[in-house]
Scaffold this motif. Structure first.
Motif, PDB file in Angstrom:
ATOM      1  N   ILE A  14      41.832  36.600  49.083  1.00  0.00           N
ATOM      2  CA  ILE A  14      42.976  37.371  48.592  1.00  0.00           C
ATOM      3  C   ILE A  14      43.013  37.377  47.077  1.00  0.00           C
ATOM      4  O   ILE A  14      42.852  36.327  46.433  1.00  0.00           O
ATOM      5  CB  ILE A  14      44.285  36.767  49.157  1.00  0.00           C
ATOM      6  N   GLY A  15      43.229  38.542  46.510  1.00  0.00           N
ATOM      7  CA  GLY A  15      43.413  38.606  45.055  1.00  0.00           C
ATOM      8  C   GLY A  15      43.026  39.955  44.494  1.00  0.00           C
ATOM      9  O   GLY A  15      41.947  40.469  44.811  1.00  0.00           O
ATOM     10  N   ASP A  16      43.888  40.515  43.636  1.00  0.00           N
ATOM     11  CA  ASP A  16      43.556  41.766  42.947  1.00  0.00           C
ATOM     12  C   ASP A  16      42.268  41.611  42.149  1.00  0.00           C
ATOM     13  O   ASP A  16      41.475  42.540  42.042  1.00  0.00           O
ATOM     14  CB  ASP A  16      44.677  42.145  41.958  1.00  0.00           C
ATOM     15  N   GLU A  17      42.078  40.407  41.563  1.00  0.00           N
ATOM     16  CA  GLU A  17      40.898  40.231  40.708  1.00  0.00           C
ATOM     17  C   GLU A  17      39.610  40.369  41.522  1.00  0.00           C
ATOM     18  O   GLU A  17      38.561  40.719  40.980  1.00  0.00           O
ATOM     19  CB  GLU A  17      40.966  38.880  39.964  1.00  0.00           C
ATOM     20  N   LEU A  20      39.392  44.319  42.632  1.00  0.00           N
ATOM     21  CA  LEU A  20      39.110  45.178  41.474  1.00  0.00           C
ATOM     22  C   LEU A  20      37.742  44.901  40.855  1.00  0.00           C
ATOM     23  O   LEU A  20      37.343  45.549  39.895  1.00  0.00           O
ATOM     24  CB  LEU A  20      40.189  44.980  40.397  1.00  0.00           C
ATOM     25  N   GLY A  21      37.058  43.885  41.368  1.00  0.00           N
ATOM     26  CA  GLY A  21      35.716  43.598  40.863  1.00  0.00           C
ATOM     27  C   GLY A  21      35.707  42.796  39.579  1.00  0.00           C
ATOM     28  O   GLY A  21      34.687  42.706  38.913  1.00  0.00           O
ATOM     29  N   GLN A  22      36.852  42.191  39.219  1.00  0.00           N
ATOM     30  CA  GLN A  22      36.868  41.389  37.980  1.00  0.00           C
ATOM     31  C   GLN A  22      36.292  40.002  38.230  1.00  0.00           C
ATOM     32  O   GLN A  22      35.782  39.352  37.335  1.00  0.00           O
ATOM     33  CB  GLN A  22      38.308  41.267  37.462  1.00  0.00           C
ATOM     34  N   ASN A  23      36.431  39.509  39.457  1.00  0.00           N
ATOM     35  CA  ASN A  23      35.862  38.211  39.852  1.00  0.00           C
ATOM     36  C   ASN A  23      35.025  38.410  41.110  1.00  0.00           C
ATOM     37  O   ASN A  23      35.343  39.257  41.935  1.00  0.00           O
ATOM     38  CB  ASN A  23      36.968  37.211  40.201  1.00  0.00           C
TER      39      ASN A  23
END
Ligand code: ATP
Length: 451
Positions: A14-17, A20-23
């Motif tokens: 779970i996580g937007d990061e 969104l491909g940031q992590n």
């Protein structure tokens, strides 16, 4: 052979990061590997954003498909940490989360040991659905949660790997009903370069049937085609069958297969050089030292690697590697005679037994390329001392892809050419990407014309 493992796991990150491909999600592969060691097969991995409804949907769906659901992330104290609430929506619909006094005491005490008062916001981390139990976090403030939805056991862990990993091993696993480790799942892989994926699959034939144990699948990464093998069963038998399958694949992929598991092509080629007591030199134009880098990545490569040249301009090809300027003028820097001259000069100047040279057009696309030398055209030369004499083999390739891909494939193809030579393979073992001139009068057309 004992039956397949009975326990199926699903993983939810779970996580937007992450969405969104940031992590990159590193938790899922780590957890899947831990579970495999315990005879639990991960059947699905899913990533969702910090969205309460999306998390709740994923939990509900995955718990129907798996016996064990492991969730990571979204347990922090901020407004975008919504895993607790979503778990409440699914496990205890219509009921508010409850405050766990014991957990609140632990979090308050943790802040005190850091010389701070607990921010009000962190109270949220002591909330849980009433049917779940909290799992202690010894490396951070976010406690985990453990519970059940129908027959599916659910574990929710914090996102940061340094908190998640010890909590999973030390706090979560001991509380789970796990299958007895009578069956193990063992994995291994065989790698090859130079044969296309479909030819590789064809050579494996029935070995790739999805019902087979050990199970064999094929993946491709950076031009390396790998057979990934998974053997399930009691330890001794799985070990034996894994080994038999890996050996069979290596045999069927001869001479392209170069190693197993973490072995690289440069390692395997280096081992052959060492065994033969031979030394290597390199001369690279378009690869700009990439081949040398692959060779030197291998610890102990000083045993066989003399070093190399990276002449990029025509002037340096002539001044450093004595490539006659007339060759370059007549045939171009990307040509068979220039590759040959580079390799032969590297061999003579270094005193090595083998020399590889690469010259090519790596891109980006240009309008002024001659039609006979499209983007990706690369000549690779291998000059060798054998007995009292020397010989040079030059092969002509057209590598697909962008600038990095062409250069990477060229360096690897060069290593494979050397490997073939060290194995006394014929000079014309087919290599994927090799340029094959079309016969202007192919036999089929001639015979058709006669009839
Ligand atoms: P925190 O208390 O740190 O907020 P949390 O459980 O809420 O814990 P997240 O906020 O979802 O976790 O993630 C915190 C950080 O943990 C992320 O920024 C990321 O660096 C790391 N992380 C989270 N999920 C993953 C994952 N699946 N793989 C790798 N790192 C992750």
């Amino acid at each position: 052979m004992s039956g397949a493992p009975t326990m199926r796991a699903a993983l939810l990150s779970i996580g937007d990061e992450l969405t969104l491909g940031q992590n990159i999600d590193t938790n899922s592969p780590w957890i899947a590997a831990q579970l495999a060691e315990r005879s639990i097969i991960t059947v699905e991995q899913r990533t969702v954003a910090d969205d309460r409804a999306a998390i709740a949907t994923a939990v509900a769906e995955l718990s129907l498909r798996a016996d064990l659901l492991i969730i990571t992330g979204g347990l922090g104290p901020t407004e975008d940490d919504l895993t607790r609430e979503a778990l409440g929506d699914v496990l205890t619909p219509g009921q508010a989360l409850i405050l766990d006094d014991e957990v609140l005491r632990q979090i308050t005490a943790l802040f005190r040991t850091r010389g701070r008062d607990m921010p009000q916001m962190n109270c949220k981390q002591a909330m849980r659905p009433c049917t779940m139990k909290a799992i202690r976090n010894f490396n951070g403030t976010a406690p985990g949660l453990i519970g059940r939805l129908g027959v599916c056991q659910i574990v929710s862990l914090p996102g940061p790997p340094r908190e998640m990993q010890p909590m999973f091993i030390e706090q979560a696993l001991p509380h789970l009903a796990l299958p007895p480790v009578k069956d193990v799942v063992l994995a291994g892989s065989v790698h090859q370069l130079g044969m296309g994926e479909s030819d590789a699959a064809q050579r494996l034939g029935v070995m790739m049937h999805r019902s087979r144990n050990p199970l064999v699948g094929i993946t491709v990464s950076d031009a390396i085609v790998s057979a990934r093998v998974r053997a399930t069963g009691v330890y001794d038998r799985a070990t034996r069958e894994l080994e038999e399958t890996l050996a069979e694949i290596e045999q069927r992929w001869q001479p392209y297969s170069f190693g197993r598991d973490i072995t690289t092509l440069a390692q395997s080629t280096g081992a052959l050089l060492r065994r033969a007591g031979r030394t290597l030199a390199t001369a690279e134009s378009c690869t700009g030292g990439w081949l040398g880098k692959l060779v030197v990545d291998v610890p102990g490569s000083s045993d066989y690697h003399r070093g190399g040249w990276v002449p990029y301009s025509n002037a340096m090809k002539s001044s450093q590697l004595k490539v006659p300027a007339s060759f370059i003028e007549r045939c171009g820097a990307v040509s068979e005679p220039v590759a040959r001259a580079m390799a032969e000069s590297a061999l003579a100047q270094s005193g090595a037994d083998d020399a590889l040279a690469i010259t090519g057009i790596a891109g980006p696309p240009r309008d002024d390329l001659p039609s006979e030398k499209p983007l990706g055209t690369v000549f690779i030369a291998l000059a060798r001392k054998r007995g009292g004499s020397a010989y040079t083999l030059v092969r002509h390739f057209i590598f697909p892809g962008d600038r990095l891909t062409v250069r990477d494939r060229a360096a690897k193809a060069a290593l494979q050419m050397l490997r073939f030579a060290l194995l006394d393979q014929p000079d014309d073992v087919p290599l994927l990407w090799e340029f094959v001139a079309l016969d202007p009068n192919p036999p089929a057309i001639r015979s058709h014309a006669r009839t």
